[in-house]
Design a protein around this motif. Structure first.
Motif, PDB file in Angstrom:
ATOM      1  N   ALA A 102       0.829  -1.208   0.000  1.00  0.00           N
ATOM      2  CA  ALA A 102       0.000   0.000   0.000  1.00  0.00           C
ATOM      3  C   ALA A 102       0.865   1.260   0.000  1.00  0.00           C
ATOM      4  CB  ALA A 102      -0.916  -0.011   1.223  1.00  0.00           C
ATOM      5  N   LYS A 103       1.974   1.243   0.744  1.00  0.00           N
ATOM      6  CA  LYS A 103       2.857   2.415   0.797  1.00  0.00           C
ATOM      7  C   LYS A 103       3.508   2.692  -0.552  1.00  0.00           C
ATOM      8  CE  LYS A 103       4.045   2.297   5.723  1.00  0.00           C
ATOM      9  NZ  LYS A 103       5.144   2.117   6.719  1.00  0.00           N
ATOM     10  N   VAL A 104       3.887   1.634  -1.263  1.00  0.00           N
ATOM     11  CA  VAL A 104       4.505   1.801  -2.581  1.00  0.00           C
ATOM     12  C   VAL A 104       3.534   2.487  -3.536  1.00  0.00           C
ATOM     13  CG1 VAL A 104       5.284   0.570  -4.635  1.00  0.00           C
ATOM     14  CG2 VAL A 104       6.164  -0.065  -2.398  1.00  0.00           C
ATOM     15  N   LYS A 105       2.297   2.046  -3.560  1.00  0.00           N
ATOM     16  CA  LYS A 105       1.294   2.634  -4.460  1.00  0.00           C
ATOM     17  C   LYS A 105       1.070   4.109  -4.145  1.00  0.00           C
ATOM     18  CE  LYS A 105      -1.169  -1.720  -5.204  1.00  0.00           C
ATOM     19  NZ  LYS A 105      -2.448  -2.461  -4.986  1.00  0.00           N
ATOM     20  N   LYS A 106       1.005   4.439  -2.865  1.00  0.00           N
ATOM     21  CA  LYS A 106       0.791   5.826  -2.460  1.00  0.00           C
ATOM     22  C   LYS A 106       1.966   6.711  -2.872  1.00  0.00           C
ATOM     23  CE  LYS A 106       0.030   8.728   1.619  1.00  0.00           C
ATOM     24  NZ  LYS A 106      -0.097   8.735   3.106  1.00  0.00           N
ATOM     25  N   ALA A 107       3.198   6.234  -2.642  1.00  0.00           N
ATOM     26  CA  ALA A 107       4.383   7.027  -2.975  1.00  0.00           C
ATOM     27  C   ALA A 107       4.517   7.209  -4.486  1.00  0.00           C
ATOM     28  CB  ALA A 107       5.635   6.355  -2.407  1.00  0.00           C
TER      29      ALA A 107
END
Length: 296
Positions: free
Chosen positions: A30-35
């Protein structure tokens, strides 16, 4: 062979660990997609800055500027600054190790170098190596934002303008894909035309053919654009490093989860054997007791 109670206890412990590794995998995803989304929203702006600066270089071949030529010091007298981006946590495979080894190799080549760190793992590493740390930007690696990139770029630009630094390099990890992450080093200042073109993926086909005038002067325009470009480089590197860390953690957690599942399969077989052995022993004891009673 371990007892049934011991095997059951180990299985419960591994099951709890499996839940944690699965959760960490999903969080990193989820963090990768947001960044990535955050970077894609601002990247066109920084690309335009890079194209404009390259256009100034093309139309002003005789241009002289401190951001291009530096401070005119001899190689021996130059002071070099390195900004190293690492993670704040471990459990990310070789992510931190690779970028720290690259940074250390370049630090050894420069006698008078200044070290700036972003990320807790870098601080722990260089402290153990007794390598002096001249500056540290706290808690930036886990939350890359434009505001923090601006604060870092302002600090570096002030040091460059004051002559405290003559060259500034950025060491980070670039994420080419979910499976390919490589540590890189780029030169922030003074600006390098070849590096600028390669970094932004520009070619001769991107050159403007029109006659352009920059008012009040190309030098004044660079005074405004270059700080924005440095901020863009830093923000891009922060996001790239953050994505690389999360991708590496996803890979590590996926491997850990797979290992946990394999261990559960092995322990399940051991548990069944132990239980079968216990049942067989009980049956043997009951049969032996019954046989003893018949002989009385």
């Amino acid at each position: 062979m371990a007892s049934i109670t011991e095997i059951r206890s180990r299985m419960r412990s591994i099951e709890q660990t499996l839940k944690i590794t699965n959760a960490m995998y999903l969080i990193s995803s989820a963090k990768v997609k947001k960044a990535r989304k955050q970077l894609s929203e601002v990247e066109p702006y920084f690309d335009r800055l890079a194209r404009t600066i390259l256009d100034i270089f093309r139309h002003s071949p005789e241009l002289q500027h401190r951001f291009i030529e530096g401070h005119h010091k001899s190689r021996e007298d130059r002071k070099t600054g390195f900004v190293v981006i690492t993670g704040d946590k471990g459990l990310a495979g070789a992510y931190n190790h690779n970028v720290l080894k690259l940074a250390e190799s370049y630090l050894e080549r420069k006698k008078d170098s200044t070290l700036f760190l972003i990320g807790q793992m870098g601080r722990h590493y260089f402290e153990k190596k007794n390598i002096p740390i001249d500056g540290e930007f706290m808690y930036t690696a886990q939350d890359p934002t434009i505001t923090r990139a601006r604060e870092i770029s302002n600090t570096l630009l002030n040091l460059y303008e004051d002559g405290a630094l003559d060259e500034i390099y950025l060491v980070f990890t670039r994420s080419y894909s979910a499976m390919r992450m490589e540590p890189e080093i780029i030169k922030l200042l003074p600006l390098d035309r070849a590096m600028l073109s390669a970094r932004r993926g520009l070619s001769e086909a991107d050159q403007y053919r029109d006659v352009v005038r920059y008012e009040p002067s190309p030098e004044a325009v660079l005074d405004v654009l270059v700080p924005g470009l440095i901020k863009g480089y830093l923000f891009s590197a922060l996001v790239e490093s953050f994505c690389s860390e999360q991708n590496a953690r996803m890979t590590a957690m996926d491997s850990a989860s797979e290992s946990a599942r394999e261990m559960l399969k092995t322990l399940s077989l051991e548990f069944n054997r132990a239980r079968q052995g216990a049942i067989t022993q009980e049956i043997t004891e009951i049969a032996g007791g019954a046989a003893g009673l018949t002989q009385l």
